[in-house]
Design a protein around this motif. Structure first.
Motif, mmCIF file in Angstrom:
data_model
loop_
_atom_site.group_PDB
_atom_site.id
_atom_site.type_symbol
_atom_site.label_atom_id
_atom_site.label_comp_id
_atom_site.label_asym_id
_atom_site.label_seq_id
_atom_site.Cartn_x
_atom_site.Cartn_y
_atom_site.Cartn_z
ATOM 1 N N HIS A 78 0.840 -1.208 0.000
ATOM 2 C CA HIS A 78 0.000 0.000 0.000
ATOM 3 C C HIS A 78 0.871 1.252 0.000
ATOM 4 N N HIS A 114 -6.004 0.289 -1.904
ATOM 5 C CA HIS A 114 -7.448 0.045 -1.817
ATOM 6 C C HIS A 114 -8.168 0.895 -2.853
ATOM 7 N N GLU A 159 -6.689 -3.396 -4.518
ATOM 8 C CA GLU A 159 -7.338 -4.269 -3.521
ATOM 9 C C GLU A 159 -8.762 -3.769 -3.315
ATOM 10 N N ASP A 200 1.646 -7.270 2.323
ATOM 11 C CA ASP A 200 0.657 -6.335 2.877
ATOM 12 C C ASP A 200 1.383 -5.205 3.608
ATOM 13 N N HIS A 240 2.686 -1.516 4.591
ATOM 14 C CA HIS A 240 2.137 -0.161 4.659
ATOM 15 C C HIS A 240 3.202 0.872 4.972
ATOM 16 N N GLU A 254 -7.562 -2.064 6.950
ATOM 17 C CA GLU A 254 -7.589 -3.427 7.476
ATOM 18 C C GLU A 254 -7.879 -3.437 8.973
#
Ligand SMILES: [Zn+2]
Ligand SMILES: [Zn+2]
Length: 548
Positions: free
Chosen positions: A59, A89, A112, A235, A237, A245
Protein backbone atom coordinates in the motif's frame (compact mmCIF):
# COMPACT_ATOMS: atom_id res chain seq x y z
CA UNK A 1 27.25 14.14 54.47
CA UNK A 2 29.23 14.42 51.24
CA UNK A 3 31.38 11.39 52.13
CA UNK A 4 28.39 9.25 52.85
CA UNK A 5 26.62 10.33 49.63
CA UNK A 6 29.41 9.45 47.19
CA UNK A 7 29.26 5.64 47.54
CA UNK A 8 25.49 5.81 46.94
CA UNK A 9 26.06 7.63 43.66
CA UNK A 10 28.72 5.11 42.66
CA UNK A 11 26.45 2.24 43.54
CA UNK A 12 23.77 3.89 41.39
CA UNK A 13 26.13 4.21 38.39
CA UNK A 14 27.35 0.68 38.85
CA UNK A 15 23.77 -0.54 39.02
CA UNK A 16 22.89 1.23 35.80
CA UNK A 17 25.92 -0.25 34.07
CA UNK A 18 24.97 -3.75 35.19
CA UNK A 19 21.43 -3.18 33.98
CA UNK A 20 22.64 -2.03 30.55
CA UNK A 21 24.97 -5.03 30.20
CA UNK A 22 22.23 -7.41 31.34
CA UNK A 23 19.72 -5.85 28.97
CA UNK A 24 22.15 -6.03 26.05
CA UNK A 25 22.90 -9.68 26.80
CA UNK A 26 19.19 -10.41 26.98
CA UNK A 27 18.50 -8.59 23.73
CA UNK A 28 21.38 -10.42 22.06
CA UNK A 29 19.87 -13.66 23.29
CA UNK A 30 16.37 -12.68 22.19
CA UNK A 31 17.25 -11.27 18.78
CA UNK A 32 16.67 -13.82 16.04
CA UNK A 33 19.62 -14.84 13.87
CA UNK A 34 20.39 -13.00 10.64
CA UNK A 35 19.11 -14.73 7.48
CA UNK A 36 21.28 -17.64 6.32
CA UNK A 37 23.22 -16.75 3.16
CA UNK A 38 22.71 -19.39 0.48
CA UNK A 39 25.58 -19.98 -1.97
CA UNK A 40 24.21 -20.57 -5.46
CA UNK A 41 26.12 -23.43 -7.15
CA UNK A 42 27.45 -22.67 -10.67
CA UNK A 43 25.05 -25.19 -12.22
CA UNK A 44 22.16 -23.01 -11.01
CA UNK A 45 23.41 -19.79 -12.59
CA UNK A 46 21.11 -19.93 -15.64
CA UNK A 47 17.99 -20.37 -13.51
CA UNK A 48 19.25 -17.77 -11.04
CA UNK A 49 19.66 -15.22 -13.85
CA UNK A 50 16.04 -15.75 -14.93
CA UNK A 51 14.57 -15.61 -11.42
CA UNK A 52 13.47 -12.17 -10.21
CA UNK A 53 12.29 -11.21 -6.73
CA UNK A 54 9.48 -8.85 -5.94
CA UNK A 55 6.96 -7.76 -3.34
CA UNK A 56 3.26 -8.35 -3.84
CA UNK A 57 0.48 -6.56 -1.91
CA UNK A 58 1.89 -3.16 -0.98
CA UNK A 59 0.00 0.00 0.00
CA UNK A 60 1.20 3.50 -0.86
CA UNK A 61 0.01 6.81 0.50
CA UNK A 62 -2.59 6.78 -2.24
CA UNK A 63 -4.60 4.61 0.17
CA UNK A 64 -3.51 3.74 3.72
CA UNK A 65 0.24 3.26 3.23
CA UNK A 66 2.87 5.75 4.43
CA UNK A 67 5.17 6.15 1.43
CA UNK A 68 4.86 7.30 -2.14
CA UNK A 69 5.85 5.23 -5.15
CA UNK A 70 9.42 6.56 -5.19
CA UNK A 71 9.94 5.69 -1.51
CA UNK A 72 8.51 2.23 -2.04
CA UNK A 73 10.77 1.68 -5.05
CA UNK A 74 13.81 2.91 -3.13
CA UNK A 75 13.08 0.50 -0.25
CA UNK A 76 12.61 -2.36 -2.72
CA UNK A 77 15.92 -1.53 -4.42
CA UNK A 78 17.69 -1.63 -1.03
CA UNK A 79 16.12 -5.03 -0.36
CA UNK A 80 17.39 -6.27 -3.73
CA UNK A 81 13.98 -6.66 -5.35
CA UNK A 82 13.24 -6.24 -9.06
CA UNK A 83 9.54 -5.39 -8.92
CA UNK A 84 6.75 -4.31 -6.60
CA UNK A 85 3.03 -4.91 -7.14
CA UNK A 86 1.30 -1.95 -5.50
CA UNK A 87 -2.25 -2.80 -4.40
CA UNK A 88 -3.87 0.32 -3.02
CA UNK A 89 -7.45 0.04 -1.82
CA UNK A 90 -9.94 1.08 -4.46
CA UNK A 91 -12.97 0.12 -6.50
CA UNK A 92 -11.21 -0.40 -9.83
CA UNK A 93 -12.43 2.85 -11.43
CA UNK A 94 -9.09 4.68 -11.18
CA UNK A 95 -7.11 4.03 -14.36
CA UNK A 96 -4.13 1.87 -13.39
CA UNK A 97 -0.76 3.67 -13.61
CA UNK A 98 1.30 2.40 -16.52
CA UNK A 99 4.12 0.11 -15.38
CA UNK A 100 7.23 2.19 -14.66
CA UNK A 101 10.83 1.70 -13.59
CA UNK A 102 11.47 3.90 -10.56
CA UNK A 103 14.84 3.72 -8.76
CA UNK A 104 15.57 0.67 -10.90
CA UNK A 105 12.50 -1.21 -9.63
CA UNK A 106 9.53 -2.06 -11.85
CA UNK A 107 6.33 -0.80 -10.22
CA UNK A 108 3.09 -2.49 -11.24
CA UNK A 109 -0.22 -0.93 -10.27
CA UNK A 110 -3.00 -3.22 -9.07
CA UNK A 111 -5.95 -2.71 -6.73
CA UNK A 112 -7.34 -4.27 -3.52
CA UNK A 113 -11.14 -4.23 -3.63
CA UNK A 114 -13.42 -4.55 -0.59
CA UNK A 115 -16.37 -6.87 -1.17
CA UNK A 116 -19.18 -8.00 1.13
CA UNK A 117 -17.19 -11.21 1.61
CA UNK A 118 -13.66 -9.95 2.19
CA UNK A 119 -10.88 -8.25 0.27
CA UNK A 120 -9.82 -9.34 -3.20
CA UNK A 121 -6.76 -8.14 -5.13
CA UNK A 122 -7.26 -7.60 -8.87
CA UNK A 123 -4.02 -8.05 -10.83
CA UNK A 124 -3.43 -7.11 -14.47
CA UNK A 125 -6.93 -5.66 -14.82
CA UNK A 126 -8.25 -2.87 -17.05
CA UNK A 127 -10.03 0.11 -15.55
CA UNK A 128 -13.55 -0.78 -14.38
CA UNK A 129 -16.51 1.09 -15.96
CA UNK A 130 -18.33 1.26 -12.60
CA UNK A 131 -17.23 0.81 -8.96
CA UNK A 132 -16.59 -2.84 -8.17
CA UNK A 133 -18.16 -4.04 -4.95
CA UNK A 134 -20.93 -6.13 -3.43
CA UNK A 135 -21.00 -9.93 -3.40
CA UNK A 136 -17.60 -11.61 -3.71
CA UNK A 137 -18.57 -13.70 -6.73
CA UNK A 138 -19.94 -10.63 -8.56
CA UNK A 139 -16.66 -8.76 -8.02
CA UNK A 140 -14.57 -11.75 -9.12
CA UNK A 141 -16.78 -12.09 -12.19
CA UNK A 142 -16.21 -8.39 -13.02
CA UNK A 143 -12.44 -8.78 -12.54
CA UNK A 144 -12.47 -11.63 -15.06
CA UNK A 145 -14.55 -9.61 -17.53
CA UNK A 146 -11.92 -6.86 -17.25
CA UNK A 147 -9.13 -9.30 -18.01
CA UNK A 148 -7.74 -9.52 -14.47
CA UNK A 149 -6.76 -12.19 -11.98
CA UNK A 150 -8.71 -12.27 -8.70
CA UNK A 151 -6.65 -13.07 -5.60
CA UNK A 152 -8.38 -13.60 -2.24
CA UNK A 153 -6.46 -11.38 0.21
CA UNK A 154 -5.70 -12.52 3.79
CA UNK A 155 -8.34 -15.29 3.33
CA UNK A 156 -8.06 -16.60 6.91
CA UNK A 157 -7.51 -13.32 8.73
CA UNK A 158 -8.15 -13.61 12.47
CA UNK A 159 -10.49 -10.64 11.96
CA UNK A 160 -13.79 -12.10 10.77
CA UNK A 161 -14.70 -9.06 8.67
CA UNK A 162 -11.49 -9.40 6.65
CA UNK A 163 -11.79 -13.12 5.97
CA UNK A 164 -12.56 -14.31 2.45
CA UNK A 165 -15.92 -15.99 3.00
CA UNK A 166 -17.33 -16.34 -0.51
CA UNK A 167 -18.08 -19.92 -1.46
CA UNK A 168 -19.25 -19.15 -4.98
CA UNK A 169 -16.47 -16.93 -6.30
CA UNK A 170 -14.10 -18.54 -8.80
CA UNK A 171 -10.92 -16.96 -7.45
CA UNK A 172 -7.73 -17.41 -9.46
CA UNK A 173 -5.48 -17.28 -6.44
CA UNK A 174 -5.16 -16.72 -2.73
CA UNK A 175 -2.59 -15.40 -0.30
CA UNK A 176 -1.21 -18.49 1.43
CA UNK A 177 0.48 -16.13 3.89
CA UNK A 178 -0.17 -12.47 4.67
CA UNK A 179 2.60 -10.90 6.75
CA UNK A 180 0.26 -8.25 8.14
CA UNK A 181 -2.25 -10.80 9.46
CA UNK A 182 0.28 -13.09 11.09
CA UNK A 183 0.95 -11.11 14.28
CA UNK A 184 -2.69 -11.19 15.31
CA UNK A 185 -2.66 -14.71 16.73
CA UNK A 186 0.67 -14.50 18.56
CA UNK A 187 1.20 -14.48 22.30
CA UNK A 188 2.01 -11.20 24.02
CA UNK A 189 5.50 -12.52 24.85
CA UNK A 190 6.28 -13.23 21.19
CA UNK A 191 5.01 -9.81 20.15
CA UNK A 192 7.15 -8.06 22.77
CA UNK A 193 10.18 -10.08 21.68
CA UNK A 194 9.53 -9.28 18.03
CA UNK A 195 8.94 -5.62 18.86
CA UNK A 196 12.26 -5.29 20.69
CA UNK A 197 14.21 -7.43 18.21
CA UNK A 198 12.86 -5.29 15.36
CA UNK A 199 15.34 -2.57 16.31
CA UNK A 200 18.27 -5.00 15.96
CA UNK A 201 17.30 -7.26 13.05
CA UNK A 202 14.11 -5.91 11.47
CA UNK A 203 13.18 -8.62 8.95
CA UNK A 204 14.10 -11.66 11.11
CA UNK A 205 12.18 -10.02 13.97
CA UNK A 206 9.08 -9.77 11.77
CA UNK A 207 9.50 -13.42 10.81
CA UNK A 208 9.25 -14.38 14.49
CA UNK A 209 5.47 -14.05 14.30
CA UNK A 210 5.09 -16.29 11.23
CA UNK A 211 3.50 -19.72 11.54
CA UNK A 212 2.46 -22.31 9.00
CA UNK A 213 -0.91 -20.83 8.01
CA UNK A 214 -4.02 -23.01 7.89
CA UNK A 215 -4.67 -21.38 4.50
CA UNK A 216 -2.27 -23.96 3.04
CA UNK A 217 -4.85 -26.64 3.87
CA UNK A 218 -7.61 -24.55 2.31
CA UNK A 219 -5.46 -24.16 -0.79
CA UNK A 220 -4.87 -27.93 -0.96
CA UNK A 221 -8.63 -28.45 -0.89
CA UNK A 222 -9.01 -26.00 -3.82
CA UNK A 223 -6.27 -27.81 -5.75
CA UNK A 224 -8.35 -30.99 -5.80
CA UNK A 225 -10.86 -29.10 -7.95
CA UNK A 226 -8.85 -26.71 -10.09
CA UNK A 227 -5.71 -24.64 -10.38
CA UNK A 228 -5.49 -21.82 -7.84
CA UNK A 229 -2.38 -19.63 -7.53
CA UNK A 230 -0.74 -19.00 -4.15
CA UNK A 231 0.96 -15.71 -3.25
CA UNK A 232 3.06 -14.68 -0.29
CA UNK A 233 1.70 -11.23 0.58
CA UNK A 234 3.74 -8.52 2.25
CA UNK A 235 0.66 -6.34 2.88
CA UNK A 236 3.25 -3.63 3.55
CA UNK A 237 2.14 -0.16 4.66
CA UNK A 238 5.50 1.34 5.53
CA UNK A 239 4.67 2.26 9.10
CA UNK A 240 2.00 2.24 11.77
CA UNK A 241 -1.27 4.09 11.79
CA UNK A 242 -4.97 3.84 11.12
CA UNK A 243 -5.75 1.59 8.22
CA UNK A 244 -8.61 0.06 6.32
CA UNK A 245 -7.59 -3.43 7.48
CA UNK A 246 -7.69 -2.38 11.10
CA UNK A 247 -8.96 0.98 12.34
CA UNK A 248 -8.05 0.54 15.99
CA UNK A 249 -4.57 -0.90 16.23
CA UNK A 250 -2.91 -1.38 19.59
CA UNK A 251 0.69 -0.50 20.34
CA UNK A 252 1.54 -4.18 19.94
CA UNK A 253 -0.24 -4.12 16.64
CA UNK A 254 2.32 -1.70 15.32
CA UNK A 255 4.83 -4.55 15.56
CA UNK A 256 3.19 -5.92 12.44
CA UNK A 257 3.51 -2.77 10.37
CA UNK A 258 7.19 -2.07 9.87
CA UNK A 259 9.16 -0.08 7.30
CA UNK A 260 8.77 -1.01 3.64
CA UNK A 261 12.35 -2.22 3.53
CA UNK A 262 11.88 -4.57 6.51
CA UNK A 263 8.70 -5.94 4.92
CA UNK A 264 10.49 -6.43 1.61
CA UNK A 265 13.31 -8.32 3.35
CA UNK A 266 10.86 -10.54 5.23
CA UNK A 267 9.31 -12.43 2.31
CA UNK A 268 9.05 -12.10 -1.46
CA UNK A 269 7.74 -13.67 -4.63
CA UNK A 270 10.30 -15.24 -6.98
CA UNK A 271 9.17 -15.28 -10.61
CA UNK A 272 10.87 -17.55 -13.13
CA UNK A 273 10.99 -15.92 -16.54
CA UNK A 274 11.80 -17.36 -19.97
CA UNK A 275 14.67 -14.88 -20.33
CA UNK A 276 16.10 -11.64 -19.07
CA UNK A 277 14.02 -8.48 -18.65
CA UNK A 278 14.52 -5.81 -21.33
CA UNK A 279 14.29 -2.57 -19.36
CA UNK A 280 11.14 -1.57 -21.24
CA UNK A 281 8.54 -1.19 -18.48
CA UNK A 282 5.52 -2.15 -20.58
CA UNK A 283 7.14 -5.27 -22.06
CA UNK A 284 8.62 -6.34 -18.76
CA UNK A 285 5.28 -5.92 -16.96
CA UNK A 286 3.74 -8.27 -19.53
CA UNK A 287 6.56 -10.78 -18.97
CA UNK A 288 6.02 -10.70 -15.19
CA UNK A 289 2.25 -11.07 -15.39
CA UNK A 290 2.60 -13.89 -17.90
CA UNK A 291 4.89 -15.74 -15.48
CA UNK A 292 2.29 -15.25 -12.74
CA UNK A 293 -0.48 -16.53 -15.02
CA UNK A 294 1.64 -19.60 -15.85
CA UNK A 295 2.12 -20.19 -12.10
CA UNK A 296 5.90 -19.92 -12.62
CA UNK A 297 6.58 -18.42 -9.22
CA UNK A 298 7.00 -19.27 -5.57
CA UNK A 299 7.31 -17.50 -2.22
CA UNK A 300 10.46 -17.40 -0.12
CA UNK A 301 10.68 -16.30 3.51
CA UNK A 302 13.91 -14.35 2.93
CA UNK A 303 14.27 -13.46 6.60
CA UNK A 304 15.12 -17.14 7.26
CA UNK A 305 17.50 -17.80 4.38
CA UNK A 306 18.23 -16.06 1.09
CA UNK A 307 18.25 -16.34 -1.85
CA UNK A 308 15.93 -19.29 -2.23
CA UNK A 309 16.16 -20.97 -5.60
CA UNK A 310 13.65 -23.66 -6.53
CA UNK A 311 13.45 -25.68 -9.73
CA UNK A 312 10.06 -27.39 -9.85
CA UNK A 313 8.84 -28.67 -13.17
CA UNK A 314 7.02 -31.44 -14.93
CA UNK A 315 9.21 -33.87 -16.79
CA UNK A 316 8.70 -33.64 -20.52
CA UNK A 317 8.73 -37.42 -20.70
CA UNK A 318 5.40 -37.26 -18.86
CA UNK A 319 6.76 -39.28 -15.96
CA UNK A 320 5.94 -36.88 -13.18
CA UNK A 321 7.36 -33.88 -11.40
CA UNK A 322 10.83 -32.99 -10.19
CA UNK A 323 11.74 -30.51 -7.47
CA UNK A 324 15.28 -29.36 -6.70
CA UNK A 325 16.35 -26.65 -4.33
CA UNK A 326 19.53 -24.65 -3.78
CA UNK A 327 19.39 -23.92 -0.09
CA UNK A 328 20.78 -24.59 3.36
CA UNK A 329 22.11 -28.13 3.82
CA UNK A 330 19.11 -29.22 5.88
CA UNK A 331 16.54 -27.87 3.40
CA UNK A 332 13.93 -30.58 3.04
CA UNK A 333 11.64 -30.73 0.00
CA UNK A 334 8.12 -31.99 0.58
CA UNK A 335 5.85 -32.86 -2.37
CA UNK A 336 2.15 -32.49 -1.63
CA UNK A 337 -0.59 -33.90 -3.84
CA UNK A 338 -4.32 -34.41 -3.20
CA UNK A 339 -4.01 -32.95 0.29
CA UNK A 340 -1.37 -35.54 1.21
CA UNK A 341 2.37 -35.60 1.46
CA UNK A 342 3.64 -37.83 -1.37
CA UNK A 343 7.41 -37.62 -1.08
CA UNK A 344 10.13 -35.84 0.81
CA UNK A 345 13.88 -35.56 0.66
CA UNK A 346 16.98 -33.39 0.68
CA UNK A 347 18.26 -31.64 -2.47
CA UNK A 348 16.04 -33.27 -5.09
CA UNK A 349 12.72 -35.11 -5.01
CA UNK A 350 10.81 -36.65 -7.88
CA UNK A 351 7.45 -38.24 -8.05
CA UNK A 352 6.78 -40.60 -10.91
CA UNK A 353 3.27 -41.72 -10.18
CA UNK A 354 0.65 -41.56 -12.87
CA UNK A 355 -1.67 -39.22 -10.99
CA UNK A 356 0.78 -36.41 -11.62
CA UNK A 357 -0.84 -36.09 -15.03
CA UNK A 358 -4.22 -35.12 -13.66
CA UNK A 359 -3.64 -33.95 -10.10
CA UNK A 360 -2.08 -30.78 -8.81
CA UNK A 361 1.27 -31.19 -7.07
CA UNK A 362 3.00 -28.53 -5.04
CA UNK A 363 6.21 -28.21 -3.08
CA UNK A 364 7.18 -26.88 0.33
CA UNK A 365 10.77 -26.51 1.41
CA UNK A 366 11.34 -26.61 5.14
CA UNK A 367 14.49 -25.69 7.03
CA UNK A 368 15.43 -26.08 10.68
CA UNK A 369 15.37 -23.39 13.39
CA UNK A 370 12.22 -21.90 11.91
CA UNK A 371 9.77 -19.82 13.94
CA UNK A 372 6.14 -20.70 14.41
CA UNK A 373 3.95 -23.48 15.73
CA UNK A 374 3.76 -25.29 13.39
CA UNK A 375 6.88 -23.84 11.72
CA UNK A 376 6.45 -21.69 8.63
CA UNK A 377 7.85 -23.27 5.43
CA UNK A 378 10.85 -21.47 3.92
CA UNK A 379 9.62 -21.85 0.32
CA UNK A 380 6.09 -22.50 -0.97
CA UNK A 381 5.81 -23.22 -4.69
CA UNK A 382 2.83 -22.92 -6.95
CA UNK A 383 1.12 -26.06 -8.16
CA UNK A 384 1.91 -28.08 -11.26
CA UNK A 385 -1.42 -29.34 -12.47
CA UNK A 386 -0.99 -31.77 -15.32
CA UNK A 387 -3.37 -30.95 -18.13
CA UNK A 388 -5.52 -28.56 -16.18
CA UNK A 389 -5.82 -25.04 -17.47
CA UNK A 390 -5.06 -21.98 -15.41
CA UNK A 391 -7.72 -19.98 -17.27
CA UNK A 392 -10.54 -18.91 -14.97
CA UNK A 393 -13.79 -20.71 -15.59
CA UNK A 394 -16.43 -18.36 -17.01
CA UNK A 395 -19.23 -17.69 -14.56
CA UNK A 396 -22.52 -19.16 -15.67
CA UNK A 397 -24.77 -16.23 -14.95
CA UNK A 398 -26.60 -15.86 -18.23
CA UNK A 399 -27.91 -19.30 -19.11
CA UNK A 400 -30.48 -18.62 -21.82
CA UNK A 401 -34.11 -19.09 -20.83
CA UNK A 402 -36.03 -21.81 -22.62
CA UNK A 403 -38.99 -19.62 -23.56
CA UNK A 404 -37.93 -17.81 -26.72
CA UNK A 405 -41.04 -15.84 -27.64
CA UNK A 406 -41.47 -12.28 -26.37
CA UNK A 407 -43.33 -12.02 -23.08
CA UNK A 408 -45.32 -8.90 -22.22
CA UNK A 409 -43.58 -6.92 -19.49
CA UNK A 410 -44.66 -7.03 -15.89
CA UNK A 411 -46.57 -3.94 -14.75
CA UNK A 412 -43.46 -2.16 -13.48
CA UNK A 413 -43.44 0.87 -11.23
CA UNK A 414 -40.60 2.95 -9.82
CA UNK A 415 -39.27 2.82 -6.26
CA UNK A 416 -36.50 5.20 -5.20
CA UNK A 417 -35.11 7.36 -2.41
CA UNK A 418 -36.51 10.87 -2.11
CA UNK A 419 -33.60 12.67 -3.78
CA UNK A 420 -32.97 10.39 -6.76
CA UNK A 421 -35.15 10.48 -9.86
CA UNK A 422 -36.60 8.02 -12.32
CA UNK A 423 -38.87 8.05 -15.36
CA UNK A 424 -40.54 4.90 -16.68
CA UNK A 425 -41.48 4.54 -20.36
CA UNK A 426 -43.52 1.46 -21.18
CA UNK A 427 -43.87 0.02 -24.69
CA UNK A 428 -45.80 -2.98 -25.87
CA UNK A 429 -42.96 -5.42 -25.21
CA UNK A 430 -40.48 -3.43 -23.21
CA UNK A 431 -40.08 -0.98 -20.38
CA UNK A 432 -37.30 1.59 -20.06
CA UNK A 433 -36.19 3.17 -16.80
CA UNK A 434 -34.34 6.48 -17.04
CA UNK A 435 -32.68 6.99 -13.68
CA UNK A 436 -30.44 9.49 -11.95
CA UNK A 437 -28.99 8.78 -8.51
CA UNK A 438 -28.94 11.90 -6.32
CA UNK A 439 -25.66 13.87 -6.33
CA UNK A 440 -23.69 14.61 -3.18
CA UNK A 441 -22.62 12.44 -0.27
CA UNK A 442 -22.99 8.69 -0.42
CA UNK A 443 -26.24 7.88 1.35
CA UNK A 444 -28.89 5.39 0.40
CA UNK A 445 -29.40 6.52 -3.18
CA UNK A 446 -31.25 3.97 -5.31
CA UNK A 447 -33.70 3.76 -8.17
CA UNK A 448 -35.55 0.52 -8.86
CA UNK A 449 -38.18 -1.03 -11.05
CA UNK A 450 -40.65 -2.97 -8.91
CA UNK A 451 -43.51 -5.30 -9.64
CA UNK A 452 -45.89 -7.16 -7.33
CA UNK A 453 -45.99 -10.91 -6.98
CA UNK A 454 -49.15 -12.80 -6.10
CA UNK A 455 -48.00 -15.76 -4.08
CA UNK A 456 -47.20 -17.82 -7.13
CA UNK A 457 -44.64 -20.58 -6.83
CA UNK A 458 -41.69 -20.17 -9.20
CA UNK A 459 -38.21 -21.58 -9.45
CA UNK A 460 -36.54 -18.93 -11.56
CA UNK A 461 -36.98 -15.45 -13.00
CA UNK A 462 -36.17 -14.97 -16.68
CA UNK A 463 -35.15 -11.47 -17.73
CA UNK A 464 -33.82 -9.85 -20.85
CA UNK A 465 -32.10 -6.60 -19.90
CA UNK A 466 -30.06 -3.94 -21.64
CA UNK A 467 -28.29 -0.87 -20.30
CA UNK A 468 -26.97 2.18 -22.13
CA UNK A 469 -23.51 1.39 -20.73
CA UNK A 470 -21.82 -1.29 -18.64
CA UNK A 471 -23.43 -1.53 -15.22
CA UNK A 472 -24.67 -3.92 -12.59
CA UNK A 473 -28.32 -4.46 -11.73
CA UNK A 474 -29.37 -6.13 -8.50
CA UNK A 475 -32.27 -8.55 -8.99
CA UNK A 476 -34.12 -8.69 -5.69
CA UNK A 477 -37.11 -10.42 -4.12
CA UNK A 478 -38.85 -8.87 -1.11
CA UNK A 479 -41.33 -10.34 1.36
CA UNK A 480 -44.18 -8.61 3.23
CA UNK A 481 -41.89 -7.74 6.15
CA UNK A 482 -39.43 -5.92 3.87
CA UNK A 483 -36.68 -8.58 3.96
CA UNK A 484 -34.85 -8.81 0.65
CA UNK A 485 -32.80 -11.43 -1.19
CA UNK A 486 -30.55 -10.31 -4.03
CA UNK A 487 -27.98 -11.16 -6.65
CA UNK A 488 -26.39 -8.68 -9.02
CA UNK A 489 -25.93 -9.15 -12.77
CA UNK A 490 -23.76 -7.48 -15.34
CA UNK A 491 -25.75 -5.67 -18.06
CA UNK A 492 -24.52 -3.61 -21.02
CA UNK A 493 -25.77 -2.26 -24.34
CA UNK A 494 -26.04 -5.73 -25.79
CA UNK A 495 -29.18 -7.19 -24.28
CA UNK A 496 -28.40 -10.03 -21.93
CA UNK A 497 -30.66 -12.95 -21.25
CA UNK A 498 -30.65 -13.85 -17.58
CA UNK A 499 -32.08 -16.81 -15.78
CA UNK A 500 -32.15 -16.09 -12.05
CA UNK A 501 -32.86 -19.29 -10.09
CA UNK A 502 -34.45 -18.47 -6.73
CA UNK A 503 -31.80 -20.49 -4.91
CA UNK A 504 -28.96 -18.18 -6.02
CA UNK A 505 -30.48 -15.17 -4.23
CA UNK A 506 -28.82 -14.28 -0.92
CA UNK A 507 -30.28 -12.30 2.00
CA UNK A 508 -29.42 -8.59 1.93
CA UNK A 509 -27.56 -7.56 5.09
CA UNK A 510 -26.44 -11.06 6.06
CA UNK A 511 -28.15 -14.30 6.94
CA UNK A 512 -28.43 -17.67 5.33
CA UNK A 513 -30.44 -19.41 2.69
CA UNK A 514 -32.55 -18.53 -0.35
CA UNK A 515 -36.04 -17.03 -0.11
CA UNK A 516 -39.31 -18.97 -0.08
CA UNK A 517 -40.73 -17.91 -3.46
CA UNK A 518 -44.39 -18.24 -2.43
CA UNK A 519 -43.93 -15.73 0.41
CA UNK A 520 -42.39 -13.03 -1.81
CA UNK A 521 -44.47 -9.94 -2.50
CA UNK A 522 -42.21 -7.91 -4.85
CA UNK A 523 -39.60 -8.35 -7.56
CA UNK A 524 -37.16 -5.44 -7.90
CA UNK A 525 -34.45 -4.46 -10.39
CA UNK A 526 -32.25 -2.11 -8.40
CA UNK A 527 -29.53 0.40 -9.32
CA UNK A 528 -27.81 1.54 -6.12
CA UNK A 529 -24.45 2.67 -4.74
CA UNK A 530 -23.04 -0.88 -4.60
CA UNK A 531 -21.89 -0.46 -8.21
CA UNK A 532 -22.60 3.18 -9.01
CA UNK A 533 -21.54 6.55 -7.65
CA UNK A 534 -23.84 9.41 -6.59
CA UNK A 535 -24.97 11.40 -9.62
CA UNK A 536 -24.85 8.43 -11.96
CA UNK A 537 -27.56 8.47 -14.61
CA UNK A 538 -28.49 5.95 -17.23
CA UNK A 539 -31.13 3.87 -18.94
CA UNK A 540 -32.15 0.32 -18.06
CA UNK A 541 -34.38 -1.53 -20.54
CA UNK A 542 -36.42 -4.61 -19.67
CA UNK A 543 -37.05 -6.45 -22.92
CA UNK A 544 -38.65 -9.56 -21.46
CA UNK A 545 -39.58 -10.95 -18.09
CA UNK A 546 -41.19 -14.19 -17.01
CA UNK A 547 -41.36 -16.65 -14.13
CA UNK A 548 -40.46 -20.28 -14.54
ZN1 LIG B 1 -7.00 -6.18 2.85
ZN1 LIG C 1 -3.92 -4.74 2.00
Amino acid sequence: MAASRRPTVNRGRFGALVAVIAASALLFFLAPPAPLRVDIPPSWQDLASRTVGGAYHVHSNRSDGHGDRAQIAAAAAKAGLTFVIVTDHGDGTRPPDPAAYINGVLLLDAVEISTDEGHVVALDMRRAPYPLGGAGDAVVDDIHRLGGLAIAAHPDSPKAALRWSSRDALIDGLEWINADSEWRDESRATLVRAGVAYFFRPAPALALVLDRPSTLDRWDAFLRQRTVLAFGASDAHGGPGSRLEDQNRTLLGTVGIPSYEASFRELSLRLQLPGALTGDAGNDARTLYDAIRRADFYTTIDALATPGLLDFHQESSGGGVVARVAGPRDAEIVLIQDQRERARGIGEVRSAFAEAQTSCTRVEVRIGQTPGIPPVPWIVSNARCGRRSIAPVAADESAPPSAAQPIPPFPWRIEKDAASSGILRTGQYDATLEYKLAEGEKGSQFVALATDLRGTAFRAIDLRLASDRPSRVSVQLRDASGRRWARSYYVDAESSQLRVPVEVLRPVGGGEGPPDAEKMTSLLLVVDLTNANPGRSGRLRVLASAFQ
